[in-house]
Each structure stands twice: as C-alpha cells, then as structure tokens.
Design a protein around this motif. Structure first.
Motif, short mmCIF file in Angstrom:
data_model
loop_
_atom_site.label_atom_id
_atom_site.label_comp_id
_atom_site.label_asym_id
_atom_site.label_seq_id
_atom_site.Cartn_x
_atom_site.Cartn_y
_atom_site.Cartn_z
N GLY A 316 0.84 -1.09 -0.09
CA GLY A 316 -0.05 0.12 -0.01
C GLY A 316 0.93 1.25 0.01
N GLY A 544 -7.04 -11.82 -1.05
CA GLY A 544 -6.36 -10.86 -0.21
C GLY A 544 -5.90 -9.72 -0.70
N LEU A 545 -5.40 -9.53 -1.97
CA LEU A 545 -4.91 -8.50 -2.26
C LEU A 545 -6.10 -7.32 -2.56
CD1 LEU A 545 -2.18 -9.46 -4.73
CD2 LEU A 545 -1.77 -8.39 -2.73
N GLN A 548 -7.10 -5.97 0.64
CA GLN A 548 -6.19 -4.97 0.87
C GLN A 548 -6.31 -3.51 0.24
OE1 GLN A 548 -4.65 -4.68 3.49
NE2 GLN A 548 -2.54 -3.80 3.18
N GLN A 549 -6.74 -3.74 -1.21
CA GLN A 549 -6.87 -2.41 -2.02
C GLN A 549 -8.10 -1.87 -1.76
OE1 GLN A 549 -7.65 -3.17 -6.31
NE2 GLN A 549 -7.00 -1.08 -6.78
N PRO A 552 -7.59 -1.04 3.13
CA PRO A 552 -6.19 -1.65 3.51
C PRO A 552 -5.97 -1.53 4.95
CG PRO A 552 -6.03 0.61 2.63
CD PRO A 552 -7.55 0.13 2.45
N LYS A 553 -5.09 -2.48 5.52
CA LYS A 553 -4.62 -2.53 6.86
C LYS A 553 -3.98 -1.36 7.26
CE LYS A 553 -2.30 -5.30 10.12
NZ LYS A 553 -1.10 -6.67 10.25
N GLU A 555 -1.14 0.81 8.41
CA GLU A 555 0.16 0.58 8.45
C GLU A 555 0.90 2.10 8.42
OE1 GLU A 555 1.37 -1.91 9.06
OE2 GLU A 555 0.75 -3.79 8.45
N LEU A 558 1.41 3.50 4.68
CA LEU A 558 0.39 3.53 3.97
C LEU A 558 0.12 4.94 3.11
CD1 LEU A 558 -1.98 1.45 2.86
CD2 LEU A 558 -3.46 2.41 4.62
N ARG A 571 -13.12 -2.19 6.55
CA ARG A 571 -12.25 -3.03 6.92
C ARG A 571 -12.87 -4.46 7.54
NH1 ARG A 571 -7.31 -4.76 5.46
NH2 ARG A 571 -6.31 -6.58 6.77
#
Length: 613
Positions: A316, A544-545, A548-549, A552-553, A555, A558, A571
């Motif tokens: 990300g 999973g991607l 995430q898009q 997103p987690k 981070e 990010l 999420r």
C-alpha cells in the motif's frame, strides 16, 4: 443441512480433544537427579515462578543427557487453559526436529546454555513476564533449531495466572496468525447457530466444551492442572474473569507508573518512528523512478506493449506502476524502473524493520518449498559449499542443513539480515551486497549457487548471471527459481496475481529466455521444473490483495490517499463478508493444484544448470 452444524461441532470438539491429549501425553517428564547443575546451564525465570534447586538439577541433567541447548520447563501445576495453550501451540511429535517451528512452551522458565545465551544477546536471567518469554523462546528456537525442546519439571511451581495475562501471552504468540486467537470461539458461534436446528445437540456441544479439559488433562497425562476440578466454571465465566483481571492489571500498572502492556507500548513507539520516516519522504516519492525506457532490457527490442498497471497492492505504498512486455522475446519488466533509492523505499519494512516479524513468519511457512529446492540437487551432485543468494535471514539454508548436514552454507543479501543469519548459525559465512559485487572475491569457492526470489528483484539480471558464472566452481551447479509470467493465473487474475508483487519485482523472465542466457554463459541446463514448483494460493492471494486494496490494513507507510477513515471502517465488515469467499478460494486453489502442476501452467519454475569445464 443445518443439522450438520451442531453435529460437526460435537465431532470437532472430540477430535480436537484427542489431538490435544495426545500432544500432552507425549511430553517428557524430567527425572530427579543428584548431579549438580551444569555450570554452562543458566535459567531464565518469569516473575512469580518458583524453581527450587532440585528442579534445576533435574532439568540440567535432562538437557545434558538429551544434548539440548534450550529446554522450556513446563510446571505440572499450570492452569487448565495454560496447559491447553501449550498443547495448541506445540506439536510435541515434531517440535524438536522441525527447524522452522516457532519457539513455544509454557513461558514460565527456560534452561539455556551459556554460550547460546551470549550469542543471542540476552543479559539478565529473571524478572521476566510470560509475554517477554514468548519473544525469548522464539529467538532461542531460531538459534538452536534442533537442540530445543520442552519437558515437565516436577517441583517447578507456575506463577499466579489470570485471564488478562493469558490473553496477552496469546496475542504475542499469535501475533502473525491473529485468526488463531479467535478459533476457540468457533464452537460457541457454531453452537449458537446449531441451537436453532437442534437444542439437544447444542446442549451436548456446550457440555463437551465445558468438560473438554477433563478429557484432555485428566488421567495418564504428565500435567496436573491446579484448577482442573473447577475448569467448567472458569470456562463459563471466562469473559467476566478477563474483564476483572484486565481492570486489576491496569490499576496495578498505573500505580507503578508503567504501561499495562509494555510490548504494545514499545510497538506503538516503533510504529510512530516508522511513520515519521515515511512522512519525511512523502514529497519525494515521485523522484524514485527512472526515465521510461523505449527498449527491452533483455534483448534491446523496441517492440513494447503495456501489460498492466498496478499500485503497490501488497504494502500500500504510494505510486502507480506499469509492467511492459517485449513483443520479440516476451520479457516483462517494470517501466519506468525505480531508482536504487526507490528500491530501498519500496523494500523497506518488507522483510525487515517494522514488518520483520511477519515477514519471518511468512518465510518460515515456505519450509516445504525449501525442502523441495534442496532435494532437487540430490540426483546430480553432493554439494561441498552452497551459496544462497538473496538469503535474507537464511531460512532456506536452515532447512537445507537437514538434507545436506555436511555442506558449508554461505549467505548473500543486500541487507544486514545476513549477519543475523550468521549469528543464528543458519549460514557459515555471510556476505552483504549484490552477487556481481562479490563474484570475483568468491570465485571458485562454491560448487552450488542458488537464487530464490532474487533474480527478478535485481536491477540488472544479466549482470547477476555473469556474477554467478564467475563465483561458481567448474562443474558446479546454479539453481534458480522464478515466477512464471506465462501461467494461467498471471493472465486471468491480472494485477491481482500475487506473483507480480509490484514494484518490488522488476523483471519477469520467460523460461526459454533464461535457458538461452544460461547456455550463452557456458551453463548447461539439466533440470527444468515447472509443475512441481507450483506455489499454492493464487486465488486466495488475489482475493487478499483485492481486500487490501478496498480496505487496507492500517500501516505506518500506507499511501495517504488510501488511509481515509471510510476505508478503515469498511475493513472489519469486509473481512467478515470475505470469510466464505476466502474459504471457497482456498478450496478451488487446492482442487486446481493437480491441473496446474501439469505442463507449463505452474506459477513458478526452477532451473538447475551445470557449469561446464
């Protein structure tokens, strides 16, 4: 069909109980010894644990007899839930021999050899919390992967336990697999659903859950949990006890002027420092790319076409990237390429730094692939010295030692993680840099060189192949593994194919191109492996991607355009909604593996080539 839910819950509880009981029954129990404690044996003891001299002598004698460098000491009087945690975390059949298993145990006391303790950099011996011993046990298992075990020690008395501390220990032990934290709640949820179909079966499932500790821990098991009789009440009041103990722990911490959870406080500080590093460079991200190339870096052709555009889906980080494919040779590459500073930026916290723990866990799960890589050489050579290029922390070398115990392993990596690999003893020699930079110095020293996840990330893969030829001894073997850009998953999943890993992977080399390049350099390919090299989980990884898009987690690195509050709120419901699709994707991945392993459909290929002369 819904009637199956409570039936499956009952069967699952029985099967899991049998599994956990079997693990506890296989625990060794140390025997009393009159021999003094070995001066080389030191003891790391958690606060509140009582370890009398007789227990120390028995543990030391057991470690000496079994040739152990690390022995996790399990008190027989653990609470029921702690005893079950030991059984859940440790497969006692394979724990000692499994070089990739994470260090686990009761987290009460650990015997360690003095030399290993110094090598690991641990300086004090007592006053630990069980949470701190989780990290220490993990580290020590890495430093002594086949000389670590656990055993029940009579006379050892566990520290006072509470629900809050147990949850903190679980959170630390399962930091990289958070789903494991919620698995114990699965029977409750399934039972609640099943009660709508059959209340009688729901009552049976509930009773099985409440009384499972008796089946697991009673009788011929080396543990005697001190709260076994009242364990059903403890399970019934579990949530209430957690709240009470958490409040009490918070009050005690505030009175002492320390954080209630020091690990979380330290991680929050590291997170803030990482976020500050990225904020300081946010304005300069656009400068991390080179000029767009009009020529193929492999064959020089100008017949280029765009294959796909993608953001950094995995991590990300900011930016959008393009992969171009050469119409003449089929080589796919990142265009424009990122600069050396760009590589540092986009690979930072990928295998090291803030994400090092998660990256190590993910890499350790590739042990089966590492075993297949190591065995690929067996029909053709017995390696004397093996250099693993792009070794990271040396996970491949650690696994390969089991297959080639007489081989000297060297590790090369551009990061200082290779120094940690040397400290652990996973590699015998450590080199930092790119292969082309050290090839002359290593010329003829290694008769096997391997590249797993390296060549596709190199800025100039042709030069790295030249370096491999220089470093490889005559008659030696070069083993390369690369993603297959021609596989069906790469075509059908588009930018969500996990194998792209944009922008960290810079080059995607078709197998025919690699074979021709090896032959041009005097390396004769003797094995081209496609089907057996298939990496599982393309569809699951793609889903999973996508998640995430969309959400997103959070981070510290990010992209600010993807870190809005709306996506953070999305999420949790998105993850809940994706449970069924993820299960279905995993089933499809499993069922399609045999089909993908035929022909040239696999997402990965391996080539073993011999240097003539």
């Amino acid at each position: 069909m819904w009637l199956l839910v409570p039936v499956l819950v009952c069967l699952g509880l029985v099967a899991n109980g049998i599994r956990l009981r079997g693990r506890l029954r296989r625990l060794d129990t140390v025997v009393a010894s009159g021999r003094p404690v070995d001066p080389a044996h030191l003891f790391l003891v958690a606060e509140g644990v009582r370890l009398p001299e007789a227990a120390r002598r028995a543990a030391s004698n057991h470690a000496r007899r079994e040739r152990l460098l690390v022995l996790d000491l399990v008190p027989a009087d653990l609470t029921v839930e702690r005893a079950l945690d030991v059984a859940r975390m440790v497969d006692t059949r394979t724990y000692r021999a499994d070089r990739s298993a994470p260090g686990r145990g009761a987290f009460q006391a650990i015997l360690v050899h003095r030399d290993l303790l110094e090598r690991a950099g641990i300086t004090h011996l007592d006053g630990f919390s069980p949470v701190e011993l989780v990290d220490i046990a993990t580290q020590l298992k890495r430093y002594a992967p086949t000389a670590t075990d656990l055993a029940v020690v009579p006379g050892l008395r566990a520290a006072r336990d509470d629900a809050a501390m147990r949850v903190r220990v679980q959170q630390r032990a399962y930091a990289c697999t958070p789903a494991s934290l919620y698995m114990p709640f699965t029977p409750h949820i399934a039972t609640a659903i099943g009660s709508q179909v059959s209340q009688q079966l729901a009552y049976v499932a509930t009773a099985l859950f409440w009384f499972q500790p008796f089946f697991v821990c009673a009788g011929r098991v080396p543990l005697a949990p001190r709260d076994l009789i009242r364990s059903p009440i403890v399970r019934i009041l579990g949530i209430f006890l957690l709240v009470v103990h958490s409040v009490r722990a918070g009050r005690e911490a505030r009175a002492a002027g320390i954080p209630a959870d020091p690990h979380k406080a330290a991680r929050r500080q590291r997170r803030d420092e990482t976020a500050a590093w990225y904020r300081a460079r946010a304005r300069h991200v656009g400068r991390l790319r080179e000029v767009t190339s009009s020529e193929c870096p492999w064959c020089g052709s100008r017949e280029l076409r765009s294959r796909l555009r993608s953001p950094d889906l995995a991590m990300g980080k900011p930016g959008s990237f393009q992969l171009d494919t050469c119409g003449r040779c089929g080589h796919t590459f990142l265009n424009p390429a990122i600069t050396p500073d760009g590589q540092d930026y986009y690979e930072r916290d990928w295998r090291d730094g803030f994400a090092a723990e998660a990256a190590e866990h993910a890499r350790a799960r590739e042990a089966a692939a590492d075993r297949a890589r190591a065995e690929l050489l067996r029909p053709y050579a017995t390696p004397r010295a093996w250099l693993d290029v792009g070794t990271g922390f040396g996970h491949f070398c650690n696994v390969a030692r089991h297959h080639w115990p007489a081989t000297a392993f060297g590790g090369l990596d551009i990061t200082d993680s290779v120094d940690e690999a040397r400290a652990r003893g996973w590699v015998d020699a450590a080199y930092q840099g790119e292969l082309v930079q050290v090839a002359d110095r290593l010329a003829g020293r290694y008769d096997v060189i391997s590249m797993f996840g390296y060549l596709e990330r190199a800025r100039y893969p042709s030069e790295e192949l030249d370096g491999a030829v220089k470093a490889l001894a005559p008659g030696g073997h070069l083993l390369i593994e690369l993603p297959n850009p021609s596989c069906p998953a790469a075509r059908r999943l588009g930018r969500y194919w996990p194998g792209w890993d944009v922008p960290r992977r810079l080059h995607f080399i078709p197998v025919d191109n690699l074979l021709a390049a090896l032959e041009d350099r005097g390396l004769r390919p003797i094995v081209v492996e496609l089907g057996a090299a298939q990496r599982p989980g393309d569809l699951t990884g793609a889903l999973g991607l996508l998640i995430q898009q969309l959400a997103p987690k959070s981070e510290p690195w990010l992209d600010t355009h993807r870190a809005g509050p709306g996506r953070r709120l999305l999420r949790v419901p998105l993850l809940l909604a994706s449970i069924a699709p993820l299960v279905l994707a995993a089933v499809v991945d499993s069922l399609s593996r045999a089909w993908l392993a035929r022909g040239s459909r696999s997402n990965t290929y391996r080539v073993l080539a011999r240097k003539e002369g």
